[in-house]
Design an enzyme around this catalytic site. Structure first.
Site, PDB file in Angstrom:
ATOM      1  N   GLU A 290       0.855  -1.199   0.000  1.00 19.13           N
ATOM      2  CA  GLU A 290       0.000   0.000   0.000  1.00 19.13           C
ATOM      3  C   GLU A 290       0.884   1.240   0.000  1.00 19.13           C
ATOM      4  OE1 GLU A 290      -2.853  -0.171   3.180  1.00 19.13           O
ATOM      5  OE2 GLU A 290      -3.638  -2.102   2.561  1.00 19.13           O
TER       6      GLU A 290
ATOM      7  N   HIS B 200      -8.159   0.812   2.000  1.00 20.88           N
ATOM      8  CA  HIS B 200      -7.834   0.705   3.431  1.00 20.88           C
ATOM      9  C   HIS B 200      -8.652   1.713   4.249  1.00 20.88           C
ATOM     10  CE1 HIS B 200      -4.485  -0.700   6.380  1.00 20.88           C
ATOM     11  NE2 HIS B 200      -5.612  -0.439   7.043  1.00 20.88           N
TER      12      HIS B 200
HETATM   13  P1  NAD Z   1      -7.173  -9.240  17.738  1.00 23.09           P
HETATM   14  O1  NAD Z   1      -5.769  -9.412  18.179  1.00 23.09           O
HETATM   15  O2  NAD Z   1      -8.223  -8.912  18.737  1.00 23.09           O
HETATM   16  O3  NAD Z   1      -7.659 -10.527  16.939  1.00 23.09           O
HETATM   17  C1  NAD Z   1      -6.852 -11.247  16.049  1.00 23.09           C
HETATM   18  C2  NAD Z   1      -7.198 -12.707  16.207  1.00 23.09           C
HETATM   19  O4  NAD Z   1      -6.426 -13.449  15.260  1.00 23.09           O
HETATM   20  C3  NAD Z   1      -6.876 -13.256  17.606  1.00 23.09           C
HETATM   21  O5  NAD Z   1      -8.011 -13.845  18.198  1.00 23.09           O
HETATM   22  C4  NAD Z   1      -5.783 -14.281  17.348  1.00 23.09           C
HETATM   23  O6  NAD Z   1      -5.897 -15.419  18.198  1.00 23.09           O
HETATM   24  C5  NAD Z   1      -6.053 -14.652  15.909  1.00 23.09           C
HETATM   25  N1  NAD Z   1      -4.886 -15.230  15.252  1.00 23.09           N
HETATM   26  C6  NAD Z   1      -3.594 -14.810  15.338  1.00 23.09           C
HETATM   27  N2  NAD Z   1      -2.810 -15.613  14.584  1.00 23.09           N
HETATM   28  C7  NAD Z   1      -3.627 -16.541  14.027  1.00 23.09           C
HETATM   29  C8  NAD Z   1      -3.411 -17.634  13.142  1.00 23.09           C
HETATM   30  N3  NAD Z   1      -2.188 -17.936  12.693  1.00 23.09           N
HETATM   31  N4  NAD Z   1      -4.486 -18.378  12.759  1.00 23.09           N
HETATM   32  C9  NAD Z   1      -5.729 -18.075  13.208  1.00 23.09           C
HETATM   33  N5  NAD Z   1      -6.003 -17.065  14.066  1.00 23.09           N
HETATM   34  C10 NAD Z   1      -4.941 -16.312  14.458  1.00 23.09           C
HETATM   35  O7  NAD Z   1      -7.115  -8.127  16.599  1.00 23.09           O
HETATM   36  P2  NAD Z   1      -8.339  -7.332  15.980  1.00 23.09           P
HETATM   37  O8  NAD Z   1      -8.558  -6.091  16.749  1.00 23.09           O
HETATM   38  O9  NAD Z   1      -9.472  -8.255  15.768  1.00 23.09           O
HETATM   39  O10 NAD Z   1      -7.709  -6.881  14.592  1.00 23.09           O
HETATM   40  C11 NAD Z   1      -7.317  -7.844  13.626  1.00 23.09           C
HETATM   41  C12 NAD Z   1      -6.513  -7.153  12.537  1.00 23.09           C
HETATM   42  O11 NAD Z   1      -7.361  -6.340  11.752  1.00 23.09           O
HETATM   43  C13 NAD Z   1      -5.443  -6.167  13.055  1.00 23.09           C
HETATM   44  O12 NAD Z   1      -4.258  -6.833  13.396  1.00 23.09           O
HETATM   45  C14 NAD Z   1      -5.251  -5.245  11.880  1.00 23.09           C
HETATM   46  O13 NAD Z   1      -4.206  -5.735  11.080  1.00 23.09           O
HETATM   47  C15 NAD Z   1      -6.557  -5.363  11.110  1.00 23.09           C
HETATM   48  N6  NAD Z   1      -7.315  -4.088  11.097  1.00 23.09           N
HETATM   49  C16 NAD Z   1      -7.598  -3.528   9.890  1.00 23.09           C
HETATM   50  C17 NAD Z   1      -8.319  -2.363   9.845  1.00 23.09           C
HETATM   51  C18 NAD Z   1      -8.598  -1.688   8.531  1.00 23.09           C
HETATM   52  O14 NAD Z   1      -8.585  -0.472   8.477  1.00 23.09           O
HETATM   53  N7  NAD Z   1      -8.876  -2.412   7.483  1.00 23.09           N
HETATM   54  C19 NAD Z   1      -8.765  -1.755  11.023  1.00 23.09           C
HETATM   55  C20 NAD Z   1      -8.462  -2.357  12.240  1.00 23.09           C
HETATM   56  C21 NAD Z   1      -7.730  -3.527  12.265  1.00 23.09           C
HETATM   57  C1  MLT Z   2      -5.389  -0.632  12.009  1.00 29.39           C
HETATM   58  O1  MLT Z   2      -4.624  -1.591  12.062  1.00 29.39           O
HETATM   59  O2  MLT Z   2      -5.748  -0.005  13.020  1.00 29.39           O
HETATM   60  C2  MLT Z   2      -5.934  -0.257  10.675  1.00 29.39           C
HETATM   61  O3  MLT Z   2      -5.209  -0.726   9.632  1.00 29.39           O
HETATM   62  C3  MLT Z   2      -6.419   1.122  10.548  1.00 29.39           C
HETATM   63  C4  MLT Z   2      -5.438   2.179  10.182  1.00 29.39           C
HETATM   64  O4  MLT Z   2      -4.298   2.138  10.533  1.00 29.39           O
HETATM   65  O5  MLT Z   2      -5.827   3.092   9.514  1.00 29.39           O
END
Ligand code: NAD
Ligand code: MLT
Length: 317
Positions: A267, A285
């Site tokens: 990205e 994103h």
């Molecule tokens: P979290 O840590 O609460 O949940 C992640 C889950 O994945 C956990 O329950 C963990 O046990 C599981 N996990 C880890 N490794 C694994 C594997 N190898 N196989 C199966 N499960 C596994 O995190 P969250 O708050 O739910 O966020 C998840 C991800 O979403 C963040 O790390 C971030 O990268 C992404 N995110 C993206 C956006 C966006 O803007 N698109 C926004 C927020 C978060």
């Molecule tokens: C996050 O991991 O919190 C998301 O990717 C959101 C962001 O950084 O904008």
């Protein structure tokens, strides 16, 4: 109450666009500087006298960036994923890394649900077609979500919120997450299964994993070949968890019926085979891009930065 910082105003570098509340919380006794964190030639010299740097997901705070920042005390990630920060290298240098792990979970979950529904009903393609002056109904026949099987890969904070929201559609919920407490899944009405079983059974598949060495490429060509034909896949977690080239091939062949994608292996991304396909819904994103999430993330990490600069204990945001 804000405790004033002692000594000369520390330099706080803001490397990405953050909510206006960040400046209020940081206060007037710090020297705020702004830089485009994606421009390495600008970022590295700007780090030279920074005591704190605040980023979202686009700025790479890697070993090289940390080496360029001898005065750095804290890296603040205004969001969740820490895959753009080399936490081990920071720790080795005595630099604290803070994030805001719950700030944007509701926004990210809502975005995943939006992508899932938009993909199921082909809303962006139909919208584009109507705006182009054509009235086509049969070309955009979709599928219902109700009574289908939804597979959640990664049943953490966001995966759980997605499961709770989709439960309102009377779906069967299954999940793969080897680290989750089975009791929590049972409370949510989710049956825990292996990844193989999830891929075999799901009509909708939504990924909510962190990007780690273990999770990159978790869903590639071999895995996509084992899904139900026509499965709808959503990735609003991190690029690279689902292999993009393999997904594009599977979408082109109809093995994957449609996909909603918010995140990309590299990205910013403006050129992907996924953008050429009629059965994808793509966003740049945007999972955390709501007023509420940005305000919460910015405020939380700005508070943590102040505490770190005061040399105080920084509790989880
Ligand atoms: P979290 O840590 O609460 O949940 C992640 C889950 O994945 C956990 O329950 C963990 O046990 C599981 N996990 C880890 N490794 C694994 C594997 N190898 N196989 C199966 N499960 C596994 O995190 P969250 O708050 O739910 O966020 C998840 C991800 O979403 C963040 O790390 C971030 O990268 C992404 N995110 C993206 C956006 C966006 O803007 N698109 C926004 C927020 C978060
Ligand atoms: C996050 O991991 O919190 C998301 O990717 C959101 C962001 O950084 O904008």
């Amino acid at each position: 109450m804000t405790v004033p910082l002692s000594g000369p105003a520390p330099v706080v570098l803001i490397a990405e666009e953050l909510a206006p509340s960040v400046l209020e919380v940081l206060g007037r006794d710090v020297e705020i500087r702004q830089v485009d964190g994606t421009d390495r030639a600008a970022l590295l010299p700007a780090l030279a006298d920074a005591a704190a740097v605040l980023v979202r997901s686009a700025t790479q705070i890697d070993a090289e960036a940390l080496a360029a920042a001898p005065a750095l005390k804290v890296v603040a990630r205004a969001g969740i994923g820490l895959d753009n920060v080399d936490v081990a290298a920071a720790t080795e240098r005595g630099v604290m890394v803070v994030n805001a792990p719950t700030s944007n979970i509701v926004s990210a979950a809502e975005h995943a649900v939006a992508l899932l529904l938009a993909a199921a009903r082909r809303i962006p393609a139909a919208d584009a077609s109507l705006r182009a002056g054509t009235w086509k109904r049969s070309a955009f026949t979709g599928v219902e979500v109700t009574d289908k099987v939804v597979g959640v890969v990664g049943l953490g904070r966001i995966g759980q919120l997605v499961a709770q929201r989709l439960a309102a559609f009377d779906v069967t919920l299954i999940a793969y997450d080897p680290y989750i407490q089975p009791g929590r899944a049972a409370q949510l009405g989710v049956r825990m299964v292996s990844l193989e079983e999830l891929l075999r059974e799901a009509d909708f598949l939504t990924v909510h994993l962190p990007r780690t060495a273990e999770t990159v490429g978790l869903i590639g060509a071999a895995e996509l070949a084992t899904t139900k034909r026509g499965v709808i896949l959503v990735n609003a977690a991190r690029g690279g968890l689902v292999d993009e080239a393999a997904l594009a091939d599977a979408l082109a062949s109809g093995q994957v019926g449609a996909a909603g994608i918010d995140v990309y292996a590299t990205e910013p991304c403006t050129d992907s085979p996924l953008f050429q396909l009629p059965n994808t819904v793509v966003t740049p994103h945007l999972g955390a891009s709501t007023t509420e999430a940005q305000d919460k993330a910015g405020t939380a990490v700005a508070h943590s930065v102040r505490l770190a600069l005061q040399g105080e204990f920084v509790p989880d945001a």
